[in-house]
Scaffold this motif. Structure first.
Motif, PDB file in Angstrom:
ATOM      1  N   SER A  28       0.826  -1.196   0.000  1.00 12.22           N
ATOM      2  CA  SER A  28       0.000   0.000   0.000  1.00 12.22           C
ATOM      3  C   SER A  28       0.867   1.255   0.000  1.00 12.22           C
ATOM      4  O   SER A  28       1.818   1.369   0.779  1.00 12.22           O
ATOM      5  CB  SER A  28      -0.916   0.004   1.231  1.00 12.22           C
ATOM      6  OG  SER A  28      -1.715   1.172   1.247  1.00 12.22           O
ATOM      7  N   PRO A  29       0.533   2.250  -0.842  1.00 22.40           N
ATOM      8  CA  PRO A  29       1.283   3.508  -0.868  1.00 22.40           C
ATOM      9  C   PRO A  29       0.719   4.563   0.079  1.00 22.40           C
ATOM     10  O   PRO A  29       1.000   5.747  -0.071  1.00 22.40           O
ATOM     11  CB  PRO A  29       1.123   3.949  -2.325  1.00 22.40           C
ATOM     12  CG  PRO A  29      -0.246   3.468  -2.694  1.00 22.40           C
ATOM     13  CD  PRO A  29      -0.452   2.172  -1.942  1.00 22.40           C
ATOM     14  N   VAL A  30      -0.075   4.156   1.065  1.00 24.21           N
ATOM     15  CA  VAL A  30      -0.749   5.121   1.935  1.00 24.21           C
ATOM     16  C   VAL A  30       0.251   5.918   2.758  1.00 24.21           C
ATOM     17  O   VAL A  30       1.344   5.445   3.095  1.00 24.21           O
ATOM     18  CB  VAL A  30      -1.742   4.418   2.891  1.00 24.21           C
ATOM     19  CG1 VAL A  30      -2.925   3.852   2.139  1.00 24.21           C
ATOM     20  CG2 VAL A  30      -1.043   3.340   3.700  1.00 24.21           C
ATOM     21  N   SER A  31      -0.140   7.140   3.094  1.00 25.30           N
ATOM     22  CA  SER A  31       0.628   7.926   4.054  1.00 25.30           C
ATOM     23  C   SER A  31       0.050   7.765   5.464  1.00 25.30           C
ATOM     24  O   SER A  31       0.769   7.933   6.446  1.00 25.30           O
ATOM     25  CB  SER A  31       0.624   9.406   3.662  1.00 25.30           C
ATOM     26  OG  SER A  31      -0.692   9.935   3.674  1.00 25.30           O
ATOM     27  N   VAL A  32      -1.236   7.430   5.547  1.00 28.99           N
ATOM     28  CA  VAL A  32      -1.898   7.216   6.833  1.00 28.99           C
ATOM     29  C   VAL A  32      -2.730   5.948   6.740  1.00 28.99           C
ATOM     30  O   VAL A  32      -3.534   5.800   5.818  1.00 28.99           O
ATOM     31  CB  VAL A  32      -2.815   8.401   7.198  1.00 28.99           C
ATOM     32  CG1 VAL A  32      -3.533   8.125   8.513  1.00 28.99           C
ATOM     33  CG2 VAL A  32      -2.033   9.696   7.282  1.00 28.99           C
ATOM     34  N   VAL A  33      -2.545   5.036   7.693  1.00 30.37           N
ATOM     35  CA  VAL A  33      -3.387   3.847   7.773  1.00 30.37           C
ATOM     36  C   VAL A  33      -3.760   3.638   9.239  1.00 30.37           C
ATOM     37  O   VAL A  33      -2.892   3.588  10.118  1.00 30.37           O
ATOM     38  CB  VAL A  33      -2.682   2.597   7.188  1.00 30.37           C
ATOM     39  CG1 VAL A  33      -1.348   2.334   7.862  1.00 30.37           C
ATOM     40  CG2 VAL A  33      -3.593   1.379   7.297  1.00 30.37           C
ATOM     41  N   VAL A  34      -5.073   3.562   9.501  1.00 27.53           N
ATOM     42  CA  VAL A  34      -5.582   3.404  10.860  1.00 27.53           C
ATOM     43  C   VAL A  34      -6.477   2.163  10.879  1.00 27.53           C
ATOM     44  O   VAL A  34      -7.537   2.140  10.249  1.00 27.53           O
ATOM     45  CB  VAL A  34      -6.370   4.639  11.320  1.00 27.53           C
ATOM     46  CG1 VAL A  34      -6.816   4.471  12.766  1.00 27.53           C
ATOM     47  CG2 VAL A  34      -5.517   5.897  11.186  1.00 27.53           C
TER      48      VAL A  34
ATOM     49  N   ASN B 205       8.248  -2.082   2.930  1.00 27.73           N
ATOM     50  CA  ASN B 205       8.018  -1.518   1.601  1.00 27.73           C
ATOM     51  C   ASN B 205       7.308  -0.164   1.656  1.00 27.73           C
ATOM     52  O   ASN B 205       7.226   0.538   0.648  1.00 27.73           O
ATOM     53  CB  ASN B 205       7.183  -2.483   0.752  1.00 27.73           C
ATOM     54  CG  ASN B 205       7.883  -3.804   0.524  1.00 27.73           C
ATOM     55  OD1 ASN B 205       9.109  -3.868   0.562  1.00 27.73           O
ATOM     56  ND2 ASN B 205       7.120  -4.860   0.293  1.00 27.73           N
ATOM     57  N   MET B 206       6.798   0.206   2.839  1.00 27.18           N
ATOM     58  CA  MET B 206       6.063   1.463   2.979  1.00 27.18           C
ATOM     59  C   MET B 206       6.974   2.590   3.459  1.00 27.18           C
ATOM     60  O   MET B 206       6.505   3.670   3.825  1.00 27.18           O
ATOM     61  CB  MET B 206       4.902   1.266   3.971  1.00 27.18           C
ATOM     62  CG  MET B 206       4.024   0.077   3.645  1.00 27.18           C
ATOM     63  SD  MET B 206       2.877  -0.371   4.980  1.00 27.18           S
ATOM     64  CE  MET B 206       1.554   0.783   4.676  1.00 27.18           C
ATOM     65  N   SER B 207       8.273   2.367   3.446  1.00 31.22           N
ATOM     66  CA  SER B 207       9.207   3.319   4.044  1.00 31.22           C
ATOM     67  C   SER B 207       9.194   4.682   3.365  1.00 31.22           C
ATOM     68  O   SER B 207       9.488   5.690   3.998  1.00 31.22           O
ATOM     69  CB  SER B 207      10.625   2.745   4.034  1.00 31.22           C
ATOM     70  OG  SER B 207      11.043   2.482   2.706  1.00 31.22           O
ATOM     71  N   ASN B 208       8.857   4.736   2.090  1.00 36.30           N
ATOM     72  CA  ASN B 208       8.915   6.014   1.366  1.00 36.30           C
ATOM     73  C   ASN B 208       7.646   6.845   1.495  1.00 36.30           C
ATOM     74  O   ASN B 208       7.645   8.024   1.133  1.00 36.30           O
ATOM     75  CB  ASN B 208       9.197   5.763  -0.119  1.00 36.30           C
ATOM     76  CG  ASN B 208      10.575   5.208  -0.360  1.00 36.30           C
ATOM     77  OD1 ASN B 208      11.526   5.518   0.366  1.00 36.30           O
ATOM     78  ND2 ASN B 208      10.711   4.365  -1.379  1.00 36.30           N
ATOM     79  N   THR B 209       6.570   6.252   2.012  1.00 40.11           N
ATOM     80  CA  THR B 209       5.285   6.972   2.017  1.00 40.11           C
ATOM     81  C   THR B 209       4.627   7.049   3.377  1.00 40.11           C
ATOM     82  O   THR B 209       3.940   8.027   3.677  1.00 40.11           O
ATOM     83  CB  THR B 209       4.288   6.296   1.055  1.00 40.11           C
ATOM     84  OG1 THR B 209       4.099   4.927   1.450  1.00 40.11           O
ATOM     85  CG2 THR B 209       4.803   6.344  -0.377  1.00 40.11           C
ATOM     86  N   LEU B 210       4.804   6.053   4.226  1.00 40.73           N
ATOM     87  CA  LEU B 210       4.010   5.952   5.454  1.00 40.73           C
ATOM     88  C   LEU B 210       4.428   7.001   6.483  1.00 40.73           C
ATOM     89  O   LEU B 210       5.598   7.077   6.868  1.00 40.73           O
ATOM     90  CB  LEU B 210       4.142   4.551   6.056  1.00 40.73           C
ATOM     91  CG  LEU B 210       3.199   4.238   7.224  1.00 40.73           C
ATOM     92  CD1 LEU B 210       1.745   4.316   6.766  1.00 40.73           C
ATOM     93  CD2 LEU B 210       3.496   2.868   7.811  1.00 40.73           C
TER      94      LEU B 210
END
Length: 498
Positions: free
Chosen positions: A217-223, A239-244
């Motif tokens: 997932s390319p999300v910046s916010v996931v709740v 894998n979310m290191s660039n966006t999360l």
């Protein structure tokens, strides 16, 4: 004459009918190819945005069963752009007839009812906000026709059923908020392959494990908070290191260790995995969280030491380790609670020897066994020797040492009589010692910090958690759902298997 007259009448009749026919064709063409100068125009069999919007909104109005604030009382007439909660815009600024319904915002209207399939007619809709109402049922399948919708917020309602799969068929969707509803079952893997920027599914009844493709997932916010999700946190999270930027999974049933891949999330500002069943120790990779500000692992089953790899991060301002089984805390974790940092560090409810507000010894011993340190033992781990042992700076370097022992500490031969008694207590002659500023450095160089701040824990307010707003950012703590019971006693069907 009568015969010729009959023929002439026939010709006149044909001419009249031909003229009427041409006028009828012209009228039909005028209607079919309507121009902008007319009062209304519609080409038969094609899409007319405002007429379609009128049909959709009137159908939805009939499905709204309670409207205490009178929103739909304004939904009268063909001018849908004047309806309350409906927003229009021009597709072409130079074309006044290119107006479409681009947004619907009915937040906090306290409406009751259901969503209707006719809402799929709103093909130009960009955002759809209906949070904090009493809508029931689920999302219509026709939502797949909303190809321009990029923001969908149906939070804080009474929707139920499995995850609304129709949202996965909406090609432009980047913001999905379905929190505070009655959805249940597993989260589909496809939701983490979708190009979302924000995903809020908290405060539902989702269960099962997070799919292994979570990191796609390319999300910046996931709740994902306040559900029944279980299993381990997928290692694909790296894998979310660039966006999360924000990860909130508190109050679920996650277990296992915190994967070392967590340390690769160098863009994360908020990391909250509290109130789960995580075990083991904190990963040694946490020093990679360079942007971290809020870190909460409270109310788990973690053990070991709270080390400098987390307390030494440059941007942290709130660290919560409470209600675990930690047995030691690095001295730096105490130091940063004082000015100028003033970081909130909560280590209450653990098993750290020498500190107050910890778990009872029998509880710690039952969980940790031989790893538990008796409360009467000194806080060995609380102040690690590398931090509080006098470093080389506390030992006078050679430049500050007096001359070699023979000239200083041994009396000279008889020919060199020692000076009279008064000079004995004054500094040696200049020939034998360096100037006073060199020989006597300032007290802070030779003395370690005063004992109270080193060996005493901070005052109680330091270890007490701040008011709820500090630990509960608004991004994942919306208002509680309305007090209302879904019809027909709950779910409409059994949840799918994990």
């Amino acid at each position: 004459m009568r015969g010729h007259g009959g023929v002439r009448c026939l010709h006149i009749l044909v001419l009249v009918l031909s003229t009427l026919g041409l006028q009828a064709v012209a009228s039909s063409r005028e209607i079919e190819h309507a121009n902008h100068d007319g009062k209304w125009a519609k080409k038969q069999g094609t899409y007319d945005p405002l007429s379609s919007a009128y049909a959709a909104l009137q159908a939805w109005k009939l499905a709204i069963t309670n409207d205490p604030t009178g929103v739909t009382a304004t939904w009268v007439g063909y001018d849908v752009c004047s309806y309350r909660g409906v927003f229009c815009e021009l597709l072409n600024d130079n074309d006044p007839w290119s107006k479409v319904v681009a947004g619907i915002d009915l937040n906090h209207a306290n409406l009751s009812g259901t969503l209707v399939e006719e809402l799929g007619y709103l093909k130009d809709l960009g955002l759809f906000h209906i949070n904090t109402n009493f809508f029931t049922g689920t999302l219509p399948n026709s939502f797949k026709d909303l190809t321009k919708l990029f923001e969908l917020d149906v939070s804080n309602n009474l929707f139920s059923g499995s995850f609304p799969y129709v949202t996965l068929q909406m090609p432009s969707l980047i913001y999905l908020d379905i929190r505070f509803n009655e959805f249940y079952g597993p989260l589909p893997p496809a939701v983490f392959d979708k190009s979302l920027d924000a995903l809020f599914v908290n405060n539902n009844h989702f269960d099962c494990q997070i799919p292994n493709n979570f990191g796609n997932s390319p999300v910046s916010v996931v709740v994902l908070a306040n559900n029944k999700l279980n299993g381990e946190l997928p290692r694909s999270i790296s894998n979310m290191s660039n966006t999360l930027n924000e990860l909130v999974v508190l109050n679920n049933d996650f277990n296992g260790i915190l994967p070392p891949e967590v340390g690769e999330l160098d863009q994360v500002v908020l990391f909250d995995v509290s109130s789960n069943n995580f075990t083991g120790t904190l990963p040694d990779t946490l020093q990679g969280l360079g942007s971290l500000e809020i870190f909460n692992v409270g109310d788990n089953q973690l053990k070991g030491n709270i080390t400098e790899n987390i307390c030494g991060l440059p941007n942290v301002r709130n660290l919560t380790f409470r209600d675990n089984y930690f047995t030691g805390e690095a001295g730096l974790c105490l130091e940063i609670t004082y000015p100028p940092r003033d970081v909130v560090v909560d280590v209450s409810g653990n098993c750290i020897a020498g500190l107050g507000d910890q778990k009872p010894p029998q509880v710690c011993s039952a969980f940790l066994g031989t790893e538990f340190i008796s409360p009467s033992s000194p806080p060995v781990y609380y102040y690690p020797p590398p931090v509080y042992s006098p470093p080389p700076v506390y030992s006078p370097p050679p430049v500050y040492s007096p001359p070699p022992p023979p000239p200083v500490y041994s009396p000279p031969p008889p020919v060199y009589s020692p000076p009279p008694p008064p000079p004995v207590y004054s500094p040696p002659p200049p020939v034998y010692s360096p100037p006073p500023p060199v020989y006597s450095p300032p007290p802070p160089v030779y003395s370690p910090p005063p004992p109270p701040p080193v060996y005493s824990p901070p005052p109680p307010p330091v270890y007490s958690p701040p008011p709820p707003p500090v630990y509960s950012p608004p991004v994942y703590s919306p208002p509680p759902p309305p007090v209302y019971s879904p019809p027909y006693g709950g779910y409409s069907s059994s949840p799918p298997n994990c």
